[in-house]
Design a protein around this motif. Structure first.
Motif, short mmCIF file in Angstrom:
data_model
loop_
_atom_site.label_atom_id
_atom_site.label_comp_id
_atom_site.label_asym_id
_atom_site.label_seq_id
_atom_site.Cartn_x
_atom_site.Cartn_y
_atom_site.Cartn_z
N ALA A 456 0.90 -1.10 0.01
CA ALA A 456 -0.14 0.07 -0.10
C ALA A 456 1.02 1.57 0.46
CB ALA A 456 -1.22 -0.02 1.02
N SER A 459 2.40 1.59 -3.65
CA SER A 459 1.19 2.18 -4.30
C SER A 459 1.24 4.23 -4.31
CB SER A 459 0.06 1.29 -4.12
OG SER A 459 -0.97 2.08 -5.25
N TYR A 460 0.73 4.34 -2.91
CA TYR A 460 0.55 5.26 -2.56
C TYR A 460 1.76 6.93 -3.04
CZ TYR A 460 1.68 9.77 0.77
OH TYR A 460 2.08 10.70 1.39
N THR A 540 -7.85 6.32 5.41
CA THR A 540 -7.76 6.35 4.26
C THR A 540 -7.64 7.80 2.63
OG1 THR A 540 -9.57 4.24 4.04
CG2 THR A 540 -9.33 5.52 2.09
N SER A 542 -7.25 10.06 -0.76
CA SER A 542 -7.95 9.19 -2.03
C SER A 542 -7.71 10.85 -2.67
CB SER A 542 -9.85 9.47 -1.83
OG SER A 542 -10.24 9.20 -1.61
N CYS A 555 -6.96 7.77 -7.04
CA CYS A 555 -6.04 6.85 -6.63
C CYS A 555 -6.76 6.67 -4.52
CB CYS A 555 -4.23 7.42 -6.30
SG CYS A 555 -4.27 7.68 -7.75
N THR A 557 -6.04 4.72 -0.96
CA THR A 557 -4.71 4.29 0.00
C THR A 557 -5.38 3.55 1.33
OG1 THR A 557 -3.27 4.59 -1.02
CG2 THR A 557 -2.89 3.25 0.41
N ASN A 558 -5.83 3.04 1.28
CA ASN A 558 -6.25 2.41 2.59
C ASN A 558 -4.92 1.37 4.09
OD1 ASN A 558 -7.16 1.53 5.41
ND2 ASN A 558 -8.72 -0.14 4.56
N THR A 583 -3.57 -3.09 -4.52
CA THR A 583 -2.18 -3.92 -4.51
C THR A 583 -2.74 -5.85 -3.53
OG1 THR A 583 -2.64 -2.55 -2.32
CG2 THR A 583 -1.55 -1.86 -4.31
N SER A 624 -4.28 -0.46 -1.82
CA SER A 624 -4.48 1.09 -2.68
C SER A 624 -5.27 -0.05 -3.79
CB SER A 624 -3.42 0.88 -2.17
OG SER A 624 -3.12 2.23 -3.14
N TRP A 626 -6.03 2.23 -7.55
CA TRP A 626 -5.81 2.93 -8.84
C TRP A 626 -6.96 2.71 -10.28
CZ3 TRP A 626 0.01 2.86 -10.28
CH2 TRP A 626 0.90 3.00 -9.11
#
Length: 632
Positions: A456, A459-460, A540, A542, A555, A557-558, A583, A624, A626
């Motif tokens: 995650a 990805s972020y 989270t 976004s 995008c 992401t948690n 992810t 995450s 996208w």
């Protein structure tokens, strides 16, 4: 016969004025041919060294059984020179200097272009015979035409000696470019390759500023590596260390018995943190030495960028010094005006001289205008490492997931200053050594949480405004800290979890290359819009990334271990959004749950409410997503 090998005081005028940007052509050792009235052209080597306060200087080497040939001062200069017949490439030599008190000391050549393998410290006469190919010319032309700020820049930081221990430059040329290309990186950043005696310094305590590390091969072998990387479309960034140099008595320190390259006052001339000397940036000959050195690596080795190490230590006179342990500038301030002038000079010169070159600052303070052009009163760098982003994000992921909700602004704060400079987001070697733990082991709790959180986080990182830099070994999440003595744990890169991380990095580089929205406007506010910056209850974040032609990538992401099966978001356009990355996919060793395989449909909201469309999507735990906008 010319005893100075065609060197005159006029040749050295620029060196003494601080304006010689190719000082290596005049100083150091050079194989040159001189005319003899009787024999005609005669081949030999010219030696030249700046030592204005020495009482006597000799050149010693294997050509004279290390007994010494006296050098003479070139008229009108502080440079000693001597041409020696018959001395050719491969000859080892040193300078032997007599100080004003009558003592003698042997020194390596500051301008040597090749040096002995440590613990040897002799300099070596060298002339390049490398033939840059036609493809290399095309690379340089392409570099000159590229707008780096609006191009993808995904950087793999490498310590050559420990990437795969035991490999030479030539062996690295066969293996490193293929691996970097397979991973999808656009650039490699090489930790310093300049000659250094202590491997544990990783190259940051340089004794041979013009000589590639001989442990791995010759200077031309290093050129082969650079050309091999270029052949695969990979740019080469080289770490450059003008901020300090070590105190080894055979190197630059107290070169002619006086503080020649450094300040005599330890409050100005010593760096306490590293036990090193600091260059006297205001001395003209030191300016020539450093600006020439920067140009040397770019011009002679076709390096595409220099990352300048420890810029903050250069900018401030009181850097890491106790009260009363530093000398203010002429205006009573703490700024090192001479270092600032040098950095501007180097940056301006390289950008004008070498089209497409990039200058990058590792600068850890809020000094204003690091990446602003020099004609706008900036330092003139192209990019700056975002150390604030790095510290905040690593602190955030090291927290227990439950506590992250109380530190939500650790990740949102970076947007407050995101466009104040042109940033690179670095996860460098400095973050995985000296007890800081590897990236995987910074994350608390069990392996599922460690690997999922790291996926995650990456990805972020890859979707956030800025260019990305990741240190070797972190692309497959090795568990131990990096050690230059042991190298990387390559044996884990195919194991579950580790391989998933590596496959994720590869896939993100591919997606990024195909989606300009993820890089084109990294340096412009037009490329980023928050969807929800305040959802601390879910840990989270976004946002939407945009390209100039209107491509959009959302995008989410948690950073919580709790999945969100139906997460409501508002997207900037109605219609179909296609999932291009999740992810938690089994491709990355996730469990395959909470995917959005059929895409997401965003519906226009009630008229007058707002202009964004409402949608719901699945967001995996510690994961995450996208989404690319595909159609209305």
């Amino acid at each position: 016969m010319d005893k100075f090998g065609n060197l005159t005081g006029w040749d050295l005028e620029g060196f003494h004025c601080g304006g010689d940007t190719e000082a290596w052509r005049r100083l150091g050792s050079h194989v040159v041919t001189v005319d003899d009235p009787v024999r005609g052209p005669v081949r030999g080597t010219r030696f030249a060294v700046w030592a204005p306060n020495a009482a006597r200087v000799q050149v010693i080497g294997d050509f004279n059984w290390w007994q010494g040939d006296d050098m003479e001062i070139v008229p009108g200069s502080g440079v000693w020179a001597l041409w020696v017949e018959g001395v050719d490439v491969g000859t080892q030599y040193k300078y032997k200097l007599q100080h004003s008190d009558g003592t003698w000391q042997e020194k390596a050549d500051p301008y040597a272009r090749f040096a002995d393998i440590p613990p040897g410290n002799a300099s070596i006469v060298w002339e390049s015979t490398h033939d840059w190919g036609e493809q290399e010319s095309r690379w340089l032309q392409q570099r000159a035409e590229t707008n780096v700020y609006e191009s993808q820049m995904s950087i793999y930081e490498v310590h050559l000696g420990s990437w795969r221990p035991g490999l030479s430059y030539l062996e690295l040329a066969e293996q490193l470019p293929a691996y970097v290309k397979w991973q999808g990186y656009t650039h490699v950043e090489l930790m310093p390759v300049m000659a250094h005696p202590f491997p544990g310094s990783w190259g940051y305590q340089v004794t041979g500023y013009y000589a590639p590390d001989a442990r791995l091969g010759t200077p031309d072998d290093f050129r082969v590596l650079v050309e091999a990387l270029h052949a695969e479309g990979i740019g080469v960034i080289l770490d450059w260390v003008p901020g300090h140099f070590p105190k080894d008595d055979w190197a630059l320190g107290r070169f002619d018995g006086t503080a020649l390259y450094e300040h005599a006052d330890p409050r100005q001339g010593e760096q306490l943190d590293w036990g090193t000397y600091v260059f006297n940036f205001g001395r003209n000959e030191v300016k020539s030495f450093l600006v020439s050195n920067a140009l040397y690596w770019v011009q002679q080795f076709h390096v595409d960028a220099l990352r300048v190490d420890a810029v903050a230590s250069m900018l401030y006179l009181d850097y890491s010094r106790p009260e009363g342990g530093w000398v203010p500038n002429q205006f009573g301030g703490r700024e090192n005006l001479e270092a600032i002038d040098l950095l501007r000079y180097v940056n301006k010169h390289l950008y004008e001289r070498e089209p497409g070159v990039i200058m990058i600052a590792e600068e850890s303070t809020s000094f204003d205008g690091v990446t602003r052009p020099t004609n706008w009163n900036g330092l003139g760098f192209g990019f700056k490492w975002n150390m604030g982003w790095m510290n905040d994000t690593l602190r955030y992921i090291s927290r227990d997931p439950f506590h992250r909700q109380y530190h939500h602004d650790d990740l949102t704060f970076a947007m407050v200053y995101a466009y104040s400079e042109n940033f690179i987001l670095p996860i460098s070697h400095d973050e995985v050594v000296h007890g800081k733990g590897s990236m995987l082991n910074k994350i608390p709790q069990d392996d599922w949480r460690k690997f999922a959180t790291l996926r995650a986080f990456y990805s972020y990182m890859w979707s956030f405004p800025g260019k990305q830099l990741l240190f070797m070994g972190q692309e497959f999440a090795q568990r131990p800290e990096w050690s230059e003595a042991t190298g990387l744990e390559w044996w884990v890169d195919s194991l579950h979890g580790h391989n998933g991380i590596r496959q994720l990095i590869r896939r993100m580089n591919e997606i990024q290359a195909d989606h300009p929205a993820l890089y084109e406007l990294d340096c412009s506010p037009a490329g980023f819009t928050w969807i929800n910056a305040d959802d601390s209850a879910h840990n989270t974040y976004s946002y939407v990334r945009a390209s100039r032609d209107g491509q959009l990538v959302a995008c989410v992401t948690n950073f919580s271990p709790n999945p969100i099966a139906i997460y409501p978001v508002r997207l900037p356009r109605p219609g179909r959004w296609v999932e291009i990355l999740n992810t938690n996919s089994t491709d990355f060793d996730g469990n395959g749950d909470y995917l959005n395989s059929n895409g997401v449909l965003a519906s226009p909201t009630v008229a007058g409410a707002d202009e964004w469309a409402a949608a719901c999507l699945n967001v995996p735990p510690l994961g995450s997503v996208w989404l690319r906008h595909e159609s209305e």
